[in-house]
Scaffold this active site. Structure first.
Site, short mmCIF file in Angstrom:
data_model
loop_
_atom_site.label_atom_id
_atom_site.label_comp_id
_atom_site.label_asym_id
_atom_site.label_seq_id
_atom_site.Cartn_x
_atom_site.Cartn_y
_atom_site.Cartn_z
N HIS A 64 13.39 47.03 48.38
CA HIS A 64 12.99 45.72 48.91
C HIS A 64 13.70 44.68 48.03
O HIS A 64 13.07 44.00 47.23
CB HIS A 64 11.47 45.60 48.84
CG HIS A 64 10.88 44.47 49.65
ND1 HIS A 64 11.64 43.47 50.26
CD2 HIS A 64 9.58 44.19 49.96
CE1 HIS A 64 10.83 42.63 50.87
NE2 HIS A 64 9.58 43.05 50.72
N ARG A 105 13.56 44.83 58.59
CA ARG A 105 12.57 45.69 57.92
C ARG A 105 12.34 46.92 58.80
O ARG A 105 12.16 46.78 60.02
CB ARG A 105 11.25 44.96 57.70
CG ARG A 105 10.13 45.90 57.26
CD ARG A 105 8.91 45.20 56.80
NE ARG A 105 9.13 44.55 55.51
CZ ARG A 105 8.16 44.05 54.76
NH1 ARG A 105 6.91 44.11 55.16
NH2 ARG A 105 8.43 43.47 53.61
N LYS A 160 14.10 51.47 77.51
CA LYS A 160 14.87 52.06 78.61
C LYS A 160 15.83 53.13 78.10
O LYS A 160 16.67 53.62 78.84
CB LYS A 160 15.66 50.98 79.34
CG LYS A 160 14.82 49.86 79.91
CD LYS A 160 15.73 48.76 80.47
CE LYS A 160 15.00 47.43 80.54
NZ LYS A 160 15.94 46.30 80.68
N ARG A 186 4.48 37.87 54.40
CA ARG A 186 5.31 37.06 53.52
C ARG A 186 6.80 37.13 53.84
O ARG A 186 7.48 36.11 53.94
CB ARG A 186 5.13 37.48 52.05
CG ARG A 186 3.93 36.90 51.39
CD ARG A 186 3.32 37.91 50.44
NE ARG A 186 2.78 39.00 51.22
CZ ARG A 186 1.56 38.99 51.76
NH1 ARG A 186 0.78 37.99 51.53
NH2 ARG A 186 1.12 39.99 52.51
N THR A 187 7.32 38.34 53.98
CA THR A 187 8.77 38.48 54.12
C THR A 187 9.24 37.85 55.43
O THR A 187 10.21 37.10 55.47
CB THR A 187 9.17 39.97 54.05
OG1 THR A 187 8.49 40.56 52.93
CG2 THR A 187 10.66 40.13 53.86
N1 CP Z 1 5.66 41.40 49.69
C1 CP Z 1 5.83 41.76 50.98
O1 CP Z 1 6.83 42.41 51.36
O2 CP Z 1 4.85 41.30 51.81
P1 CP Z 1 4.81 41.50 53.38
O3 CP Z 1 4.70 42.98 53.65
O4 CP Z 1 3.64 40.71 53.87
O5 CP Z 1 6.12 40.99 53.93
#
Ligand code: CP
Length: 300
Positions: A127, A99, A78, A49-50
């Site tokens: 998040h 992320r 490297k 999703r993110t």
């Molecule tokens: N909700 C969420 O962060 O989903 P993903 O890990 O699929 O990005």
């Protein structure tokens, strides 16, 4: 707002601005066009999703994306440092969306580069864009963010989405109801923060005791990948499952949210009820992320 790293960095006014801009983008009242902007999406942990909603958000704004998933084909192999890698990528892009499995990685990146950084999840910490799309979804379904009764169940210890969400909702006088396995309770620093802000919360072993009082039930996955010992995961997996027959007496405005992915914590028999909102919630991620990018790039 120069970066978006943690919900605690945002004021109530900034949160409301993001929600309002997202509403205008979704309704078509606001058009942002950034054809010359490039967003670097650096994902060092799996995501559906993110990653895809950020990619969609940038493209709907007319911008372009560079996507790095892992470091296998980069000069990190490297021996290039993380700092040099970030500095280099910032020469080719206007915003970094990152992320990482490491808590604090996005904050560190924001200190290394001179372009805006968005935290798309750092370990078990934060998040914030998920919390903002959750607020957007709550506003859309309840008509308000103020004075709501919010149940939060599942992995509250390692669940970065619930840490960010509780901090964000703390601006809107909620009442929280928490249910989790005893080893996965909400961390003390989040509860202390709620106490400092005089937010009403209580913990229970089972969601059935409070589900009929709620406006929102926020369900989370017990995250196998956060356990050092798989046996500890096996002891708690499957301990929370929301089923359709538990929804007989919920309030008419009640909605079930989940950041997704789910494993087994929401039975599929809930999906066809009027209360399931987790897939529209994922869709709301695009409007919210369009708003965040537009604000950080100074376009609104
Ligand atoms: N909700 C969420 O962060 O989903 P993903 O890990 O699929 O990005």
């Amino acid at each position: 707002m120069n970066n978006l790293i943690s919900m605690r960095d945002l004021s109530k006014a900034e949160i409301l601005q993001i929600v309002e801009v997202a509403e205008k983008i979704e309704s078509g009242k606001l058009k942002v066009n950034i054809p010359d902007k490039v967003a670097a999406l650096l994902f060092f942990e799996p995501s559906t999703r993110t990653l895809f909603s950020f990619d969609t958000a940038v493209k709907r704004l007319g911008g372009k994306t560079l996507i790095m998933t892992g470091t296998g084909n980069t000069s990190v192999k490297k021996g290039e440092t993380f700092a040099d890698t970030l500095q280099t990528i910032s020469q080719y892009s206007d915003i970094i969306i990152m992320r990482s499995p490491t808590e604090g990685a996005a904050r560190y990146a924001s200190e290394v580069v001179e372009i805006p950084v968005i935290n798309a999840g750092d370990g078990a910490n934060q998040h914030p864009t998920q919390a903002l799309l959750d607020l957007y979804s709550i506003k859309k379904t309840q008509g308000t963010l103020e004075n709501l009764k919010i149940g939060v169940v599942g992995d509250l210890k390692f669940g970065r989405t619930v840490h960010s969400l509780c901090q964000a909702l703390g601006e809107f006088n909620p009442k929280f109801y928490f249910a989790s396995p005893s080893h996965l309770k909400m961390p003390g620093y989040i509860l202390d923060d709620l106490d400092d802000r005089k937010i009403d919360w209580h913990e229970d072993r089972n969601m059935e005791t409070f589900i009929d009082e709620l406006d929102i039930l926020y369900v989370t996955r017990i995250q196998k990948e956060r356990f050092a010992d798989v046996e500890d995961y096996n002891k708690v997996k499957g301990s929370y499952v929301l089923k359709k027959d538990m929804l007989d007496d919920v309030k008419p405005n009640f909605k079930v949210l989940h950041p997704l992915p789910r494993v087994d914590e929401i039975h599929t028999d809930v999906d066809d009820t009027q209360y399931a909102y987790y897939f529209p919630q994922a869709r709301n991620g695009v409007f919210t992320r369009q708003a965040i990018i537009s604000i950080l790039l100074g376009e609104v």
